[in-house]
Design a protein around this motif. Structure first.
Motif, PDB file in Angstrom:
ATOM      1  N   SER A 746       1.021  -1.293  -0.058  1.00 23.07           N
ATOM      2  CA  SER A 746       0.093   0.091   0.058  1.00 23.07           C
ATOM      3  C   SER A 746       0.687   1.410  -0.054  1.00 23.07           C
ATOM      4  O   SER A 746       0.488   2.264  -0.677  1.00 23.07           O
ATOM      5  CB  SER A 746      -1.048  -0.195   1.324  1.00 23.07           C
ATOM      6  OG  SER A 746      -1.171   1.265   1.471  1.00 23.07           O
ATOM      7  N   GLY A 747       1.860   1.272   0.801  1.00 22.96           N
ATOM      8  CA  GLY A 747       2.680   2.402   0.853  1.00 22.96           C
ATOM      9  C   GLY A 747       2.162   3.768   1.579  1.00 22.96           C
ATOM     10  O   GLY A 747       2.592   4.713   1.603  1.00 22.96           O
ATOM     11  N   ILE A 748       0.917   3.402   2.480  1.00 24.10           N
ATOM     12  CA  ILE A 748       0.143   4.246   2.947  1.00 24.10           C
ATOM     13  C   ILE A 748       0.065   4.004   4.443  1.00 24.10           C
ATOM     14  O   ILE A 748      -0.237   2.825   4.862  1.00 24.10           O
ATOM     15  CB  ILE A 748      -1.296   4.742   2.583  1.00 24.10           C
ATOM     16  CG1 ILE A 748      -0.938   5.010   1.096  1.00 24.10           C
ATOM     17  CG2 ILE A 748      -2.006   5.687   3.347  1.00 24.10           C
ATOM     18  CD1 ILE A 748      -0.691   6.471   0.760  1.00 24.10           C
ATOM     19  N   ASP A 749       0.199   4.830   5.501  1.00 16.62           N
ATOM     20  CA  ASP A 749       0.125   4.448   6.714  1.00 16.62           C
ATOM     21  C   ASP A 749      -1.457   4.437   7.109  1.00 16.62           C
ATOM     22  O   ASP A 749      -2.087   5.262   6.699  1.00 16.62           O
ATOM     23  CB  ASP A 749       0.621   6.023   7.873  1.00 16.62           C
ATOM     24  CG  ASP A 749       0.413   5.456   9.350  1.00 16.62           C
ATOM     25  OD1 ASP A 749      -0.742   5.442   9.827  1.00 16.62           O
ATOM     26  OD2 ASP A 749       1.510   5.481   9.833  1.00 16.62           O
ATOM     27  N   PRO A 750      -1.906   3.089   7.629  1.00 21.95           N
ATOM     28  CA  PRO A 750      -3.222   2.783   7.793  1.00 21.95           C
ATOM     29  C   PRO A 750      -3.819   3.596   8.878  1.00 21.95           C
ATOM     30  O   PRO A 750      -5.202   3.784   9.006  1.00 21.95           O
ATOM     31  CB  PRO A 750      -3.226   1.429   8.440  1.00 21.95           C
ATOM     32  CG  PRO A 750      -1.736   1.178   9.027  1.00 21.95           C
ATOM     33  CD  PRO A 750      -0.806   2.173   8.269  1.00 21.95           C
TER      34      PRO A 750
END
Length: 1004
Positions: A746-750
């Motif tokens: 994803s590369g995105i902080d959840p």
């Protein structure tokens, strides 16, 4: 920890009263509460401070499990205990199965009120009664569902049930639901906040037949498929009539054989559960349905008109080639197919699937079998499943019954889960149990040709409410030997078929009454894998790959269902020329392609305790029948020709699961099983990214040394060809393999929804860089599909979705030696499909790859910026558990307008990964692609079959209660989106440790 016996629980001073002051706690958390949040249902006791006694249910006095409240519902024979655990799951303790089911019905009606009503109305074709005046497409959907007649068949099934436990369970459950619905109608119970436009009077009394209809809806969603034969016939007919060697247009002529390179039956990854049919000596069963009978005529309790029939032998000559399907015939069915698709998308959208596998005790760190199951269906709010545990003590000669798992709201018991000794999961088997026939109508449109004669159509009248009190009577027309005609829906009404055009009919195993519910009830009582398999021999429709383990150390897979055997002329197919017949295409309806019976129980694929020590399924070809791209040449152990199906999953998930199990160092733990469920390696990326890198290298060689690769000369001179951008993409894609192993990150902080830093060598930085590659690859893939097949589909006049088939064909074009392709162009020495029919130039495969990459840049630059290293896949690949009714956006997870996650939660994964996260694949070049989920895991279940007590963990994409005011509205969603699970308490001591509330349920 060994669970306490029910007899021991009863001995703990059950049913005694002690002086106490109690506070009433609704068993539904905040579900179905009124404006003050206090009324748990009709007849409920207001257990406030004036109460002076606590009544105990079957649990009696248990340390650490005090009673928090009482609830009164009618018709219980004895008190019932309900303990809600900290994850919102109710655990029901009762003295009889009927009492347990009555309380289960009551609780699910509290927790999932509107979901129950909507699923019932979808199954029966009654949605337009509520929304027809607001959305006329609901009328079309109701017509589609009335055509199949799930409610008619369910009523016939219910009426055929003898007195006994099955009928008692259905009736008691229905009574529990009804009591809540009566409370809604009387105003004692309010609907969950955010529910609009649904009047209280819409919640009518529930029936046992309603529950069977809901169950049949699930079977329908997972096995009924009239769309695929029609789509495949459309492609085959169009290609073989236009792309022929004798065509005057040379572009058409050189594409002769297009259908052979496009319609692919072989899996892209050849991974099978076992090889061949079970070697049982059993002969074929003979259970063919007589031509005059079927669930759509008088046998289902409806009055059918024109029931005279003429059964006749097939006429000589009818066993010829594939039936030509005309455009008017297909066009007439289009409205029906779109309406049916609307219903399916609400529950099981295109691309649905599932994973499950079992490992033996020898492969397990615990020394017991392990089961993993994650079915892939629509990700909606509320979640598809509702969690529940039930414990019933032995009494009055009835055996004790205990089970825990997930249920379809509306159906008693559970579908997936475990009891004291057996655990199970399921995936869709994809057996072909739906055939579509092209019918020749008589001049008056009242009969169809069959054999040497004609057979009169039957009719069933269905009255459809369309809102505001108005109704529309739809006359379902039925071909007795097949099934209903697919209606021609125009302006929300059905137009009689044109006799000159003919009509399409559909035969599906679910048109007849079955015993699916009885099979699942027997499964709940199974004490071994053999007992479970015997129980499931009554499971007839909605074929599942049941993965089963028991506490004695056995693992077993069975895919039992009613699998039709067919006249061999129905699959008389020439795999070299793509001529003849296959049931995956439309068949001639006038005889010669009929069902002859059902595959014998022992021959429906299954296996037990294989030497490999594991079994796995992922909607794959179970036995390898399609490995040679010819589904027609399968044979039973005795040599009898047999057709099971032509189309299964592409194979990547099954191959990856087997690879992870086989390559694991040492035995697997329950944690390892959950890690496999979370795997997001992009097998598609691994297969195609090297092709992109190769094409980039050739293009750069042509750019720096013109003439070395002349097929790329024009594109490297294109104004959109940016060498710096090309180089950046190449570097990112190369690293996707070397440092990330093609993990679709994803590369995105959840938590914050912000991009992760790509600097450094940390796991997060590597994931950030992998997410850049994942985004580039998937945008390229969408554009590559259009650049490869868009021109052919345009010339064929086709505008139908075929995403998976296009990907299989693309992989076939890449993997096959060009000289072996049907569309070989002797001039280019490659497939003619690579050439764009809309340009004067002759494009090559590498030109198409680079062109699709430039298309990807054209989307990436305005969306993600010119610096590709700032792009993150998770910014676009998101999931929102959308409300079943789009108007109720506040009930979605995250809700509409959420400030942190306005587009949904960021997620890893892409197409065909184990942690399923598919998106729509087909977009014209000028249309921006969207990468949001279309479906995914609706549970993540792992069970350890410990003889001392089965231990399970799970997570749902949502919560137990569909009410935003409940703490259990989205609590499990927070685990699910992080690929985490929670232990599910089953033994009483574990439940005590995880107790949230305890309510004793009494009759007034």
């Amino acid at each position: 920890m060994r669970p306490l016996s029910f007899k021991r629980l009863i001995s703990l001073r059950a049913f005694i009263s002690v002086a106490a002051s109690i506070t009433l706690v609704s068993t539904a958390g905040a579900g179905c509460s009124d404006a003050d949040g206090g009324d748990p249902g009709p007849g409920a006791q207001d257990g406030g401070g004036d109460a002076t006694a606590v009544a105990y249910g079957p649990l009696g006095e248990v340390a650490g499990l005090p009673v928090d409240g009482q609830l009164h519902i009618d018709h219980l024979a004895a008190p019932v205990d309900v303990v809600r655990d900290k994850d919102g799951r109710p655990h029901i303790y009762a003295s009889s199965v009927a009492d347990a089911m009555r309380v289960q019905g009551y609780l699910v009606a509290q927790d999932r009120t509107l979901q129950l009503e909507l699923v019932r109305r979808n199954a029966a074709g009654r949605v337009a009664e509520l929304f027809g005046s607001l959305d006329a497409s609901t009328i079309d959907a109701d017509i589609a569902m009335r055509t199949i007649g799930l409610a008619r068949v369910a009523k016939a099934e219910y009426d055929a049930l003898p007195p006994g436990e099955d009928r008692d369970m259905l009736d008691a459950y229905a009574d529990g639901v009804t009591q809540v619905f009566q409370g809604i109608r009387s105003g004692k119970i309010a609907l969950p906040r955010g529910v609009l436009l649904v009047p209280p009077e819409a919640f009518t009394d529930w029936t046992g037949a309603d529950s069977l209809a809901v169950g049949k809806l699930q079977s329908y969603l997972l096995s009924y498929d009239a769309t695929t034969p029609i789509r495949l016939s459309t492609v085959l007919t169009a290609a073989q009539s236009k792309f022929v060697a004798a065509a005057s247009n040379p572009l058409f002529a050189k594409r002769a054989g297009f259908e052979r390179d496009f319609v692919r039956f072989a899996p892209s990854a050849p991974a099978f559960t076992t090889t061949g049919y079970p070697g049982a000596p059993s002969a074929l069963a003979s259970h063919a349905r007589p031509a005059a009978k079927g669930a759509n005529n008088a046998t289902n309790g409806n009055t059918a008109k024109n029931t005279k029939n003429a059964t006749a032998a097939p006429r000589a000559g009818t066993e010829g080639g594939a039936r030509t399907v005309t455009s008017p015939l297909l066009d007439a069915a289009d409205g029906y197919l779109q309406a049916a698709r609307k219903v399916q998308d609400a529950y099981a959208p295109s691309g649905f699937g599932s994973n499950n596998w079992a490992v033996s005790a020898a492969r397990s760190t615990t020394g017991h079998p392990l089961i993993a199951s994650d079915p892939h269906l629509a990700l909606r709010a509320p979640a598809t499943f509702w969690p529940v545990s039930v414990h019933v003590g032995a009494n009055a000669g009835a055996a004790a019954l205990s089970f825990a798992g997930v249920a379809f709201p509306g159906v008693p018991g559970i579908l997936l889960g475990h009891n004291d000794k057996v655990a199970w999961g399921a995936t869709v088997a994809y057996y072909q149990v739906t055939d579509v026939y092209s019918e020749t109508l008589s001049a008056d449109g009242r009969s169809v040709s069959f054999g040497a004669g004609t057979v009169p159509l039957q009719t069933i009248d269905e009255i459809i409410g369309v809102g505001g009190g108005s109704t529309y009577t739809y006359h379902v027309q039925v071909v007795p030997q097949h099934g209903p005609l697919l209606p021609n829906i125009q302006n929300h009404r059905v137009v009689d078929p044109n006799p000159a055009t003919g009509a399409l009919s559909v035969r599906w195993t679910g048109l007849d009454p079955t015993k699916n519910f009885s099979a699942v009830v027997k499964l709940l009582r199974a004490s071994s894998v053999d007992g479970a398999r015997a129980a499931l021999n009554d499971f007839a429709v909605g074929a599942q790959n049941w993965m089963i383990g028991d506490s004695a150390g056995n693992i077993l897979w069975t895919s039992h269902a009613r699998v039709p055997t067919r006249d061999p002329r129905a699959f008389a197919w020439n795999a070299a020329t793509y001529t003849g017949r296959l049931p995956c295409f439309v068949l001639p309806g006038n005889g010669g392609a009929e069902w002859t019976g059902n595959l014998a129980d022992d021959l429906v694929p299954w296996a037990k305790n294989p030497p490999a020590g594991y079994l796995a399924t992922a909607n794959n070809d179970p036995i390898g029948d399609t490995a040679d791209n010819d589904p027609s040449n399968g044979k039973l152990p005795d040599g009898t020709p047999m057709y099971l199906s032509a189309l299964y999953d592409i194979g990547f998930r099954e191959a990856r699961i087997k690879s992870l199990i086989e390559s694991h160092k040492g035995p697997l733990s329950p944690t390892d099983m959950a890690a496999i469920q979370a795997d997001v390696r992009s097998s598609l990326g691994a297969a195609l990214t090297p092709r992109i890198l190769q094409a980039i290298d050739l293009a750069e060689a042509e750019r720096t040394q013109p003439g070395t690769h002349p097929d790329l000369g024009a594109i490297v001179q294109d104004r959109s060809y940016d060498p710096a951008l090309i180089a950046a993409a190449r570097s990112i894609l190369q690293a996707w393999d070397t440092e990330a192993g093609y993990q679709a990150a994803s590369g995105i902080d959840p938590d914050t929804n912000q991009p992760l830093s790509d600097q450094g060598a940390t796991a997060q930085a590597i994931a950030a860089r992998a997410s850049q590659a994942t985004l580039i690859f998937n945008v390229w893939l969408v554009r590559m599909l259009e650049r490869t097949f868009g021109d052919e589909f345009e010339q064929l006049g086709l505008n139908i979705p075929f995403g998976v088939m296009k990907i299989k064909s693309l992989l076939h074009l890449f993997a096959t030696e060009p000289s072996k392709l049907a569309t070989l162009d002797p001039t280019t020495r490659d497939s003619s499909i690579w050439d764009d029919m809309n340009t004067a130039a002759v494009e090559s495969r590498n030109e198409r790859i680079v062109r699709a990459l430039l298309d990807a840049f054209a989307w990436l630059t305005p969306n993600a910026g010119t610096d590709l290293r700032k792009a993150r896949w998770g910014a676009y690949h998101t999931v929102q558990f959308t409300s079943l009714i789009s108007l109720f956006g506040s009930l979605s997870i995250p809700p509409s307008g959420d400030t942190t996650f306005p587009n949904g939660f960021p997620r890893s994964g892409d197409l065909f990964v184990v942690d399923a996260s598919d998106y729509e694949r087909e977009y014209p070049i000028g249309t921006p692609p969207r990468f949001q989920y279309t479906s995914g895991p609706v549970q993540r279940f792992v069970a350890d079959l410990d003889p001392a007590g089965i231990r399970a963990s799970n997570a749902l994409p949502g919560g137990a209660v569909w009410d935003t005011q409940s703490p259990h509205h989205r609590d499990q969603a927070e685990l699910w989106r992080r690929n985490q699970t929670h232990p599910v308490p089953y033994a009483l001591p574990d439940l005590v440790a995880n107790k949230e509330s305890r309510t004793v349920v009494l009759s007034p």
